[in-house]
Design a protein around this motif. Structure first.
Motif, PDB file in Angstrom:
ATOM      1  N   MET A 223      63.737 -63.914  47.060  1.00 16.60           N
ATOM      2  CA  MET A 223      64.471 -63.362  48.193  1.00 16.60           C
ATOM      3  C   MET A 223      64.496 -61.841  48.132  1.00 16.60           C
ATOM      4  O   MET A 223      64.388 -61.246  47.066  1.00 16.60           O
ATOM      5  CB  MET A 223      65.914 -63.893  48.197  1.00 16.60           C
ATOM      6  CG  MET A 223      66.067 -65.191  48.974  1.00 16.60           C
ATOM      7  SD  MET A 223      67.630 -66.047  48.669  1.00 16.60           S
ATOM      8  CE  MET A 223      68.853 -64.753  48.738  1.00 16.60           C
ATOM      9  N   SER A 224      64.673 -61.223  49.301  1.00 18.88           N
ATOM     10  CA  SER A 224      64.664 -59.754  49.361  1.00 18.88           C
ATOM     11  C   SER A 224      65.898 -59.168  48.660  1.00 18.88           C
ATOM     12  O   SER A 224      66.885 -59.869  48.418  1.00 18.88           O
ATOM     13  CB  SER A 224      64.666 -59.291  50.815  1.00 18.88           C
ATOM     14  OG  SER A 224      65.907 -59.598  51.402  1.00 18.88           O
TER      15      SER A 224
ATOM     16  N   ILE B 296      68.560 -47.756  46.750  1.00 20.33           N
ATOM     17  CA  ILE B 296      67.457 -48.718  46.729  1.00 20.33           C
ATOM     18  C   ILE B 296      66.981 -49.048  48.156  1.00 20.33           C
ATOM     19  O   ILE B 296      66.419 -50.111  48.409  1.00 20.33           O
ATOM     20  CB  ILE B 296      67.843 -50.025  45.967  1.00 20.33           C
ATOM     21  CG1 ILE B 296      69.228 -50.516  46.382  1.00 20.33           C
ATOM     22  CG2 ILE B 296      67.773 -49.824  44.465  1.00 20.33           C
ATOM     23  CD1 ILE B 296      69.685 -51.785  45.678  1.00 20.33           C
ATOM     24  N   GLN B 297      67.187 -48.083  49.084  1.00 16.56           N
ATOM     25  CA  GLN B 297      66.794 -48.301  50.481  1.00 16.56           C
ATOM     26  C   GLN B 297      65.319 -48.673  50.604  1.00 16.56           C
ATOM     27  O   GLN B 297      64.947 -49.531  51.394  1.00 16.56           O
ATOM     28  CB  GLN B 297      67.027 -47.037  51.340  1.00 16.56           C
ATOM     29  CG  GLN B 297      68.438 -46.519  51.366  1.00 16.56           C
ATOM     30  CD  GLN B 297      68.688 -45.483  50.286  1.00 16.56           C
ATOM     31  OE1 GLN B 297      68.106 -45.537  49.204  1.00 16.56           O
ATOM     32  NE2 GLN B 297      69.579 -44.546  50.560  1.00 16.56           N
ATOM     33  N   ALA B 298      64.487 -47.988  49.803  1.00 15.12           N
ATOM     34  CA  ALA B 298      63.036 -48.160  49.935  1.00 15.12           C
ATOM     35  C   ALA B 298      62.587 -49.585  49.639  1.00 15.12           C
ATOM     36  O   ALA B 298      61.497 -49.984  50.035  1.00 15.12           O
ATOM     37  CB  ALA B 298      62.317 -47.174  49.007  1.00 15.12           C
ATOM     38  N   TRP B 299      63.427 -50.353  48.945  1.00 16.30           N
ATOM     39  CA  TRP B 299      63.013 -51.702  48.524  1.00 16.30           C
ATOM     40  C   TRP B 299      63.819 -52.797  49.207  1.00 16.30           C
ATOM     41  O   TRP B 299      63.778 -53.955  48.790  1.00 16.30           O
ATOM     42  CB  TRP B 299      63.167 -51.832  47.002  1.00 16.30           C
ATOM     43  CG  TRP B 299      62.345 -50.852  46.245  1.00 16.30           C
ATOM     44  CD1 TRP B 299      61.010 -50.953  45.975  1.00 16.30           C
ATOM     45  CD2 TRP B 299      62.786 -49.619  45.669  1.00 16.30           C
ATOM     46  NE1 TRP B 299      60.589 -49.836  45.271  1.00 16.30           N
ATOM     47  CE2 TRP B 299      61.657 -49.008  45.076  1.00 16.30           C
ATOM     48  CE3 TRP B 299      64.021 -48.956  45.611  1.00 16.30           C
ATOM     49  CZ2 TRP B 299      61.733 -47.776  44.420  1.00 16.30           C
ATOM     50  CZ3 TRP B 299      64.094 -47.734  44.960  1.00 16.30           C
ATOM     51  CH2 TRP B 299      62.960 -47.159  44.373  1.00 16.30           C
ATOM     52  N   ARG B 300      64.577 -52.452  50.248  1.00 24.34           N
ATOM     53  CA  ARG B 300      65.537 -53.444  50.763  1.00 24.34           C
ATOM     54  C   ARG B 300      64.902 -54.747  51.229  1.00 24.34           C
ATOM     55  O   ARG B 300      65.503 -55.802  51.104  1.00 24.34           O
ATOM     56  CB  ARG B 300      66.437 -52.851  51.846  1.00 24.34           C
ATOM     57  CG  ARG B 300      65.753 -51.993  52.859  1.00 24.34           C
ATOM     58  CD  ARG B 300      66.769 -51.087  53.536  1.00 24.34           C
ATOM     59  NE  ARG B 300      67.593 -51.835  54.457  1.00 24.34           N
ATOM     60  CZ  ARG B 300      67.162 -52.347  55.580  1.00 24.34           C
ATOM     61  NH1 ARG B 300      65.897 -52.230  55.919  1.00 24.34           N
ATOM     62  NH2 ARG B 300      67.978 -52.989  56.364  1.00 24.34           N
ATOM     63  N   LYS B 301      63.643 -54.692  51.715  1.00 23.98           N
ATOM     64  CA  LYS B 301      62.993 -55.920  52.200  1.00 23.98           C
ATOM     65  C   LYS B 301      62.076 -56.555  51.154  1.00 23.98           C
ATOM     66  O   LYS B 301      61.435 -57.565  51.418  1.00 23.98           O
ATOM     67  CB  LYS B 301      62.156 -55.591  53.453  1.00 23.98           C
ATOM     68  CG  LYS B 301      62.973 -55.083  54.619  1.00 23.98           C
ATOM     69  CD  LYS B 301      63.587 -56.222  55.408  1.00 23.98           C
ATOM     70  CE  LYS B 301      64.359 -55.627  56.581  1.00 23.98           C
ATOM     71  NZ  LYS B 301      65.008 -56.563  57.421  1.00 23.98           N
TER      72      LYS B 301
ATOM     73  N   VAL C 256      62.859 -59.549  45.171  1.00 24.63           N
ATOM     74  CA  VAL C 256      63.371 -58.978  43.924  1.00 24.63           C
ATOM     75  C   VAL C 256      62.406 -59.176  42.750  1.00 24.63           C
ATOM     76  O   VAL C 256      62.272 -58.309  41.892  1.00 24.63           O
ATOM     77  CB  VAL C 256      64.755 -59.599  43.627  1.00 24.63           C
ATOM     78  CG1 VAL C 256      65.132 -59.466  42.181  1.00 24.63           C
ATOM     79  CG2 VAL C 256      65.804 -58.932  44.495  1.00 24.63           C
ATOM     80  N   GLY C 257      61.708 -60.327  42.755  1.00 26.81           N
ATOM     81  CA  GLY C 257      60.775 -60.623  41.666  1.00 26.81           C
ATOM     82  C   GLY C 257      59.658 -59.604  41.522  1.00 26.81           C
ATOM     83  O   GLY C 257      59.025 -59.508  40.472  1.00 26.81           O
ATOM     84  N   ARG C 258      59.394 -58.824  42.582  1.00 26.58           N
ATOM     85  CA  ARG C 258      58.305 -57.840  42.508  1.00 26.58           C
ATOM     86  C   ARG C 258      58.773 -56.474  42.017  1.00 26.58           C
ATOM     87  O   ARG C 258      57.984 -55.566  41.847  1.00 26.58           O
ATOM     88  CB  ARG C 258      57.674 -57.659  43.895  1.00 26.58           C
ATOM     89  CG  ARG C 258      56.903 -58.865  44.336  1.00 26.58           C
ATOM     90  CD  ARG C 258      55.711 -58.439  45.203  1.00 26.58           C
ATOM     91  NE  ARG C 258      55.499 -59.460  46.216  1.00 26.58           N
ATOM     92  CZ  ARG C 258      55.511 -59.220  47.517  1.00 26.58           C
ATOM     93  NH1 ARG C 258      55.669 -57.996  47.974  1.00 26.58           N
ATOM     94  NH2 ARG C 258      55.320 -60.199  48.363  1.00 26.58           N
TER      95      ARG C 258
END
Ligand SMILES: Nc1ncnc2c1ncn2[C@@H]1O[C@H](COP(=O)(O)OP(=O)(O)OP(=O)(O)O)[C@@H](O)[C@H]1O
Ligand SMILES: [Mg+2]
Length: 273
Positions: free
Chosen positions: A105-106, A153-158, A161-163
């Motif tokens: 999930m994101s 952590i805006q840049a990764w919001r979508k 999580v595993g990545r």
């Protein structure tokens, strides 16, 4: 006023009072007669060698483990045992030594999952996005977006999580706990496996949470530099017993603590650093 007396002045009443707690698993005594308190707005560290009972201590506080003896007084109310649901409702949130995130999930949805307890309308109404449920969902999303900004952590919001690299996953786990708007935040080794820079970032976020939201924090950490830097008081466990309790300076000079850490047997002279 120096930094430590400024902190002392801000610390309030006792929020969590742990009294004579004992916990065993079959023949293994994980905790033996442990008592200590945590004051409002404090950063309280728990340290100790592997297997000392640190994670068990947090599991007793949030109701995952039931102690055989002792009691927990939270916000003036005594409990012989907690249960996870009640602990969450009273405002206790935690992060885990081994991350407990939904890897597929994101970032956004993982942090949103921490918000569930706060959502009033049922899942059914939410799924259909009916009137009040839709407005409520919008408000919760805004709250979660604020946490994402706060943790940078805006840049990764979508992104699933595993990545993400491990250090960022730990930050998302903190975000999930913050989404519960906790009064008491339990952090189980939030810097484990991190490099220097990641540890510095995490230390800063923990201090900011404490400062900006007034959250009381109990922190398990192995990195002594971090513990001494950010905590107000430190409890030291060894083989399930409390061997030290006090300010970082007091604990650092405690001969029993020095022995436990240097592995010197009792009675031998201890070298002072
Ligand atoms: N669910 C369990 N069942 C049986 N024994 C357990 C359980 N949880 C903890 N223990 C035992 O209790 C003791 C304390 O474990 P705990 O995980 O609390 O230590 P810790 O201080 O967190 O260690 P670490 O630094 O390695 O995380 C250990 O001997 C451990 O094996
Ligand atoms: Mg542990």
């Amino acid at each position: 006023m120096n930094a430590s007396s400024a902190r002392e002045a801000r610390m309030g009443q006792v929020l969590l009072d742990l009294q004579n707690l004992s916990l065993s698993f079959g023949g293994v005594k994980a905790l033996t007669d442990i008592s200590f308190d945590v004051r409002e707005h404090e950063i309280r560290a728990i340290i100790g060698p592997n297997g000392a009972g640190k994670s068990s201590m947090l599991n007793v506080v949030n109701g995952v483990y039931t102690p055989q003896q002792g009691r927990i007084v939270f916000d003036g109310k005594p409990f012989a045992r907690m249960n996870p649901r009640r602990a969450a409702e009273m405002g206790v949130a935690r992060t885990f030594q081994n991350l407990a995130l939904f890897k597929g999930m994101s970032v956004l949805d993982n942090i949103m999952s921490g918000r569930n307890l706060r959502m009033k309308s049922g899942l059914f109404a939410q799924a259909l996005r009916w009137g009040p449920a839709e407005r409520e969902e919008t408000a919760h999303r805004a709250f979660v977006e604020n946490i994402i900004d706060f943790l940078e952590i805006q840049a990764w919001r979508k992104v699933p999580v595993g990545r993400l690299p491990y250090g960022l996953q730990k930050r998302v786990d903190l975000g999930r706990a913050l989404a519960m708007e906790p009064r008491l935040l339990l952090l189980d080794e939030p810097m484990a496996g991190m490099n220097m820079e990641e540890k510095q970032d995490m230390s800063r976020f923990i201090l900011d949470v404490n400062d900006e939201f007034g959250t009381t924090i109990v922190l398990i950490e192995h990195d002594m530099g971090v513990v001494m830097d950010i905590s107000d008081r430190v409890v030291v466990l060894d083989y399930g017993r409390k061997i030290g309790d006090g300010t970082p300076d007091e604990v650092r000079q405690n001969p029993e603590v020095i022995r436990a850490y240097l592995g010197v047997t009792a009675g031998e002279p201890v070298a002072h650093a």
